[in-house]
Design a protein around this motif. Structure first.
Motif: not given
Length: 125
Positions: A10-11, A37, A39-40, A44-45, A47, A66
């Motif tokens: 989830e970061n 993960h 996300a965008d 995010a990448r 993490y 991702l």
């Protein structure tokens, strides 16, 4: 038993509750971890790549992806495509109203997949 474990990240601080469990499980069973993960963006990448690198440094075999889109759909799609034997996720303990307001990725995943799901309660705030 579990050759490849999909780890839905989830970061957030919730990942700190999940990662020790899947790390120990992967070490004991010699499993590969497949981090996902949904996300965008660069954060995010970054993490995801940092988390994968940290787990590799601990001696684990780790891949990462991702994904973009609806989290439950992407988690299930990735688990099936990658032939994962287990999906590991955190739960937050929302009750009825919280699930209605925030939605429940877990609810969708556990009802739409045939892959076993490991749920770890996120530590309190």
């Amino acid at each position: 038993m579990y050759r490849k474990i999909l780890v839905a990240l989830e970061n957030s601080r919730a990942d700190e509750s999940l990662l020790p469990h899947v790390t120990e499980l992967a070490k004991r069973l010699h499993s590969q971890l497949f981090l996902v993960h949904v996300a965008d963006g660069w954060v995010a990448r970054n993490y995801l790549m940092e988390t994968a690198a940290r787990l590799r440094a601990a001696g684990l075999e780790v891949s990462a992806h991702l994904a973009l889109g609806d989290p439950p759909t992407e988690i299930i799609r990735t688990a099936e495509r990658e032939q994962c034997d287990l999906i590991a996720m955190t739960m937050h303990g929302h009750r009825l109203v919280g699930d209605l307001i925030f939605g429940s990725t877990i609810h969708e995943v556990r009802h739409r997949t045939t892959v076993p799901v490991l749920l770890v309660r996120a530590a309190g705030k």
